[in-house]
Design a protein around this motif. Structure first.
Motif, short mmCIF file in Angstrom:
data_model
loop_
_atom_site.label_atom_id
_atom_site.label_comp_id
_atom_site.label_asym_id
_atom_site.label_seq_id
_atom_site.Cartn_x
_atom_site.Cartn_y
_atom_site.Cartn_z
N PRO A 1 0.81 -1.22 0.00
CA PRO A 1 0.00 0.00 0.00
C PRO A 1 0.85 1.28 0.00
CG PRO A 1 0.06 -0.95 2.19
CD PRO A 1 0.77 -1.92 1.31
N VAL A 2 0.23 2.37 -0.50
CA VAL A 2 0.87 3.67 -0.57
C VAL A 2 0.09 4.63 0.32
CG1 VAL A 2 1.75 5.48 -2.09
CG2 VAL A 2 1.42 3.15 -2.97
N ILE A 3 0.80 5.42 1.11
CA ILE A 3 0.12 6.38 1.99
C ILE A 3 0.76 7.76 1.85
CG2 ILE A 3 -0.59 4.65 3.69
CD1 ILE A 3 1.77 5.58 5.45
N GLN A 4 -0.05 8.79 2.06
CA GLN A 4 0.45 10.15 2.17
C GLN A 4 0.45 10.53 3.64
OE1 GLN A 4 -1.92 13.14 0.19
NE2 GLN A 4 -0.49 14.81 0.68
N ILE A 5 1.56 11.08 4.10
CA ILE A 5 1.68 11.50 5.49
C ILE A 5 1.45 13.01 5.54
CG2 ILE A 5 3.15 11.51 7.53
CD1 ILE A 5 4.68 9.17 6.19
N LEU A 6 0.48 13.42 6.32
CA LEU A 6 0.06 14.81 6.41
C LEU A 6 0.59 15.44 7.69
CD1 LEU A 6 -3.61 14.10 5.32
CD2 LEU A 6 -1.79 15.04 3.88
N PRO A 7 0.61 16.77 7.78
CA PRO A 7 1.14 17.43 8.99
C PRO A 7 0.41 16.97 10.25
CG PRO A 7 0.79 19.03 7.23
CD PRO A 7 0.16 17.75 6.77
N GLY A 8 1.17 16.83 11.31
CA GLY A 8 0.59 16.43 12.59
C GLY A 8 1.68 16.30 13.64
N GLY B 1 13.41 24.88 15.28
CA GLY B 1 12.69 24.40 14.11
C GLY B 1 12.24 22.96 14.26
N LEU B 2 13.08 22.13 14.88
CA LEU B 2 12.71 20.73 15.08
C LEU B 2 11.58 20.60 16.10
CD1 LEU B 2 16.24 19.07 15.09
CD2 LEU B 2 14.48 18.84 13.34
N GLU B 3 11.61 21.43 17.13
CA GLU B 3 10.52 21.39 18.11
C GLU B 3 9.20 21.78 17.47
OE1 GLU B 3 12.04 23.91 21.18
OE2 GLU B 3 12.76 22.22 22.38
N SER B 4 9.26 22.72 16.51
CA SER B 4 8.06 23.11 15.79
C SER B 4 7.55 21.94 14.94
CB SER B 4 8.35 24.32 14.90
OG SER B 4 7.23 24.64 14.09
N GLN B 5 8.48 21.22 14.31
CA GLN B 5 8.09 20.05 13.52
C GLN B 5 7.49 18.95 14.40
OE1 GLN B 5 10.92 18.36 10.83
NE2 GLN B 5 11.56 20.33 10.01
N ALA B 6 7.98 18.88 15.63
CA ALA B 6 7.44 17.85 16.53
C ALA B 6 5.97 18.10 16.84
CB ALA B 6 8.25 17.83 17.83
N GLN B 7 5.55 19.36 16.77
CA GLN B 7 4.16 19.71 17.04
C GLN B 7 3.28 19.58 15.81
OE1 GLN B 7 3.10 20.29 20.17
NE2 GLN B 7 5.23 19.84 20.74
N ASN B 8 3.84 19.92 14.64
CA ASN B 8 3.00 19.92 13.42
C ASN B 8 3.90 19.69 12.21
OD1 ASN B 8 0.54 20.14 12.02
ND2 ASN B 8 0.96 22.27 11.51
N GLY B 9 4.49 18.49 12.14
CA GLY B 9 5.46 18.23 11.09
C GLY B 9 5.13 17.04 10.23
N PRO B 10 6.12 16.57 9.47
CA PRO B 10 5.87 15.52 8.48
C PRO B 10 6.01 14.09 8.99
CG PRO B 10 8.08 16.38 8.24
CD PRO B 10 7.46 17.16 9.35
N TYR B 11 6.30 13.90 10.28
CA TYR B 11 6.45 12.54 10.82
C TYR B 11 5.32 12.26 11.81
CZ TYR B 11 11.02 13.22 8.76
OH TYR B 11 12.04 13.49 7.88
N SER B 12 4.12 12.16 11.29
CA SER B 12 2.94 12.09 12.14
C SER B 12 2.16 10.81 11.88
CB SER B 12 2.04 13.29 11.87
OG SER B 12 1.37 13.13 10.62
N ASN B 13 1.11 10.63 12.64
CA ASN B 13 0.16 9.54 12.41
C ASN B 13 -1.05 10.00 11.61
OD1 ASN B 13 1.69 7.63 13.71
ND2 ASN B 13 0.70 7.93 15.70
N ASN B 14 -0.98 11.20 11.07
CA ASN B 14 -2.06 11.74 10.23
C ASN B 14 -1.80 11.28 8.80
OD1 ASN B 14 -4.16 13.19 9.16
ND2 ASN B 14 -3.17 15.20 9.39
#
Length: 367
Positions: A161-168, A189-202
């Motif tokens: 399967p293919v998935i798109q990972i969205l901000p989260g 910048g990394l702390e900001s990504q931790a809140q709403n970045g590309p490595y999420s469960n969204n």
């Protein structure tokens, strides 16, 4: 004084200086005093004060001048010894008795990932005295030419399967928090990504294909050739054409020649951003690409990061399943596409594209 005479005099002076230095080294060893060698570690380099020493006891004084923990290891001729982990700004010593020959000197952190990123050098140990010698031993100053390195290549093809990972939010923020402190100016910048970045469960299921070939030729000669095509959750059709690697190096984000085979990093390894679980990768590459949206060129300089890595997401909901995924099967194929600096964000959630092929296959070749 003629120019020719000056050159001869300087050459003779250099030889006398080298002989004097080697003589002093041998004199110290005759007194059972270890040769002193200093080593400086940094991202991503190992510097030795001496490239050549005489056989016998050698004491390495190692300083970590970098911004993350490193180690120091000497390997060769039956020896494989290392220091404990050295924190930034700290030092350690290592005393060994070395026989004549060539030795590898490197940082072993991250199951040799720091070594693969450039933290490697060599030490030549010259022979000592022998019967009938002049007192300086049978010293051979020349080395046979090294055999040309083999070019490593890998072909990778993604599968469903293919998935798109969205901000989260990053689901392991507490685990990453302690590591982020070592990232200096990048921490905010990394702390900001931790809140709403590309490595999420969204995540959302999508469709697409991705196939590429990459060659690890060393230094800046690496190359890549590949195409990714996918339709995102907003029904936009994207095409990415890869034809050149990105070779710029910045702290914590090594891009040595663009293509690296067999890297252990992310998470707690001290290599690259910790906002990814710890993984092993068959190949990681950094490249530029030509990006199209619905048949129209968006940019010729999209910044691309690709990994074929150990599985990080679980079946079903495709949530990140582990903080340390390094023991999982290498089958996930990850594609991240960002706009180059000073270029506008993409017309996509968060302004970036992050697509995973949860299954993939690869085939390595060498030439």
């Amino acid at each position: 004084m003629s120019r020719k005479y000056c050159v001869v005099t300087r050459t003779l002076g250099g030889l006398l200086f080298a002989a004097s230095a080697l003589g002093a080294t041998l004199q110290r060893q005759a007194l059972n005093e270890p040769v002193q060698v200093t080593a400086k570690l940094s991202e991503w380099n190992v510097e030795l004060s001496e490239a050549t020493v005489a056989a016998g006891a050698v004491t390495f004084t190692v300083t970590n001048a970098g911004s993350i923990p490193h180690g120091f290891e000497v390997e060769g001729h039956g020896i494989e010894q290392q220091t404990a982990l050295i924190q930034p700004g700290s030092s350690a010593t290592l005393t060994l008795t070395l026989r004549p020959g060539a030795y590898e000197v490197y940082c072993p952190v991250g199951e040799d990932s720091h070594k693969k990123l450039g933290m490697e050098t060599h030490l030549t140990v010259l022979g000592g005295k022998s019967s009938g010698s002049s007192g300086y031993g049978d010293i051979k100053m020349s080395r046979p030419p090294a055999a040309p390195a083999k070019v490593q290549g890998i072909q990778v093809t993604g599968a469903s399967p293919v998935i798109q990972i969205l901000p989260g939010p990053f689901p392991f923020a507490d685990s990453a928090a302690a590591i982020l402190k070592s990232f200096g100016d990048e921490k905010e910048g990394l702390e900001s990504q931790a809140q709403n970045g590309p490595y999420s469960n969204n995540v959302t299921p999508i469709t697409g294909s991705f196939s590429f070939t990459a060659w690890d030729k060393g230094a800046t000669r690496d190359s890549v050739n590949g195409v990714a095509e996918f339709t995102t959750e907003d029904r936009a059709r994207w095409k990415l054409v890869l034809d050149r690697v990105q070779t710029k190096d910045v702290p914590h984000h090594p891009r040595f020649g663009g293509v690296i085979m067999g890297l252990y990093y992310h998470g707690m390894t001290g290599v690259h951003t910790p906002l990814v679980p710890t993984i092993n990768s068959a190949v990681a590459l950094w490249a530029f690409g030509h990006l199209y949206r619905n048949g129209t060129l968006v940019t010729d300089n999209a910044m691309v990061h690709v990994m074929q890595l150990s599985r990080t997401r679980r079946d079903g909901d495709f949530a990140l399943a582990c903080w340390d995924c390094s023991k999982n099967k290498i089958e996930e194929l990850q594609l991240q596409v960002l706009p180059s600096p000073r270029e506008p964000k993409f017309n996509a959630p968060g302004g970036f594209l992050f697509v995973n092929w949860e299954k993939s296959r690869s085939r390595k070749s060498a030439s």
